[in-house]
Design a protein around this motif. Structure first.
Motif, PDB file in Angstrom:
ATOM      1  N   HIS A 156       0.880  -1.174   0.000  1.00 22.42           N
ATOM      2  CA  HIS A 156       0.000   0.000   0.000  1.00 22.42           C
ATOM      3  C   HIS A 156       0.917   1.224   0.000  1.00 22.42           C
ATOM      4  N   GLY A 157       0.956   1.943  -1.117  1.00 21.40           N
ATOM      5  CA  GLY A 157       1.896   3.062  -1.274  1.00 21.40           C
ATOM      6  C   GLY A 157       1.681   4.179  -0.262  1.00 21.40           C
ATOM      7  N   LEU A 158       2.718   5.006  -0.101  1.00 18.31           N
ATOM      8  CA  LEU A 158       2.616   6.131   0.849  1.00 18.31           C
ATOM      9  C   LEU A 158       1.452   7.044   0.453  1.00 18.31           C
ATOM     10  N   TYR A 182       6.049   5.493   7.909  1.00 16.68           N
ATOM     11  CA  TYR A 182       5.345   6.752   8.152  1.00 16.68           C
ATOM     12  C   TYR A 182       6.346   7.894   8.181  1.00 16.68           C
ATOM     13  N   GLY A 183       5.902   9.048   7.753  1.00 16.46           N
ATOM     14  CA  GLY A 183       6.820  10.190   7.729  1.00 16.46           C
ATOM     15  C   GLY A 183       6.154  11.450   7.227  1.00 16.46           C
ATOM     16  N   VAL A 223      10.819   7.786   0.585  1.00 14.85           N
ATOM     17  CA  VAL A 223      10.724   6.523   1.342  1.00 14.85           C
ATOM     18  C   VAL A 223      11.929   6.330   2.251  1.00 14.85           C
ATOM     19  N   GLY A 224      13.105   6.771   1.755  1.00 15.00           N
ATOM     20  CA  GLY A 224      14.334   6.605   2.533  1.00 15.00           C
ATOM     21  C   GLY A 224      14.331   7.397   3.837  1.00 15.00           C
ATOM     22  N   GLU A 225      13.517   8.445   3.909  1.00 13.40           N
ATOM     23  CA  GLU A 225      13.481   9.286   5.110  1.00 13.40           C
ATOM     24  C   GLU A 225      12.387   8.872   6.087  1.00 13.40           C
ATOM     25  N   ALA A 226      11.551   7.941   5.656  1.00 11.01           N
ATOM     26  CA  ALA A 226      10.402   7.560   6.501  1.00 11.01           C
ATOM     27  C   ALA A 226      10.845   6.685   7.674  1.00 11.01           C
ATOM     28  N   HIS A 282       1.771   7.613   5.176  1.00  6.33           N
ATOM     29  CA  HIS A 282       1.996   6.253   5.677  1.00  6.33           C
ATOM     30  C   HIS A 282       1.702   5.239   4.579  1.00  6.33           C
ATOM     31  N   GLY A 283       2.226   4.040   4.765  1.00  2.33           N
ATOM     32  CA  GLY A 283       1.979   2.983   3.795  1.00  2.33           C
ATOM     33  C   GLY A 283       2.571   1.664   4.263  1.00  2.33           C
ATOM     34  N   VAL A 284       2.221   0.614   3.541  1.00 12.09           N
ATOM     35  CA  VAL A 284       2.704  -0.730   3.893  1.00 12.09           C
ATOM     36  C   VAL A 284       3.656  -1.170   2.798  1.00 12.09           C
ATOM     37  N   THR A 285       4.922  -1.409   3.161  1.00  7.48           N
ATOM     38  CA  THR A 285       5.924  -1.750   2.135  1.00  7.48           C
ATOM     39  C   THR A 285       6.098  -3.250   1.951  1.00  7.48           C
TER      40      THR A 285
END
Ligand SMILES: O=C(O)CCC(=O)C(=O)O
Ligand SMILES: [Fe+2]
Length: 184
Positions: free
Chosen positions: A89-91, A121-122, A127-130, A152-155
């Motif tokens: 689930h993308g950010l 989450y961020g 994505v690298g900073e989340a 937020h999202g599910v990677t």
């Protein structure tokens, strides 16, 4: 995906009373579920209060919520999602609820059941900073107040991590079930 309470259309980014595919009202939210949501909010406020000097806790939401970090709410929407081991689930931000609900920071209360998930989450889309947290079966994640519009999202889903006792008792399909409650 299925909805309880109101229907959410992820493409149109809006809620409707009826589901477009069968013109029916989605089932209501069982009282037991609403009670669990309210209890989770209460517990989170008690947890935060226990960790802070209560005089320093900022006010959030209406005056009846004075001293609470997470405003109380009565959910009228539940989005139910099932993730197989390859689903993601993308950010994104949960921002389709009413302006009033978002302004008050009424929380999203999200229950995880089954396999664990890597949840990001961020504040930015990088994505690298989340930040990352593993959500396990039985975890309740709450984002409200100032964090209501957090990205937020599910990677990933971590396969075969659901508790054996859950699988035996429920016979649920392999994967992860997420129920996220909100108030429109
Ligand atoms: O599955 C999750 O933990 C997140 C679900 C979510 O972000 C949503 O339903 O808006
Ligand atoms: Fe979301």
């Amino acid at each position: 995906m299925m909805c309880l309470g109101k229907n959410w259309d992820p493409d149109a980014h809006m809620y409707t009373e009826l589901r477009p595919y069968d013109n029916s009202k989605p089932p209501g939210i069982p009282e037991k579920f609403s009670d669990m949501v309210k209890k989770a909010i209460q517990d989170s406020n008690e947890f935060i209060r226990g960790k802070n000097d209560s005089t320093r806790i900022l006010r959030a939401g209406p005056s009846s919520d004075e001293g609470k970090v997470v405003p109380s709410m009565s959910p009228d929407i539940c989005i139910v999602k099932f993730y197989t081991k390859t689903d993601r689930h993308g950010l994104h931000r949960d921002k389709d609820e009413s302006e009033k609900s978002l302004e008050k920071g009424l929380p999203v209360v999200s229950f995880s059941i089954g396999d664990s998930a890597e949840f990001l989450y961020g504040e930015t889309r990088a994505v690298g900073e989340a930040d990352k947290v593993i959500l396990e079966s039985g975890d309740v994640l709450i984002y409200g107040g100032k964090s209501r519009l957090i990205l937020h999202g599910v990677t990933s889903i971590l396969p075969d991590t659901a508790p054996a006792s859950l699988m035996e008792a429920t016979n649920m399909c392999l994967g992860r079930l997420n129920l996220s409650f909100r108030m429109y």
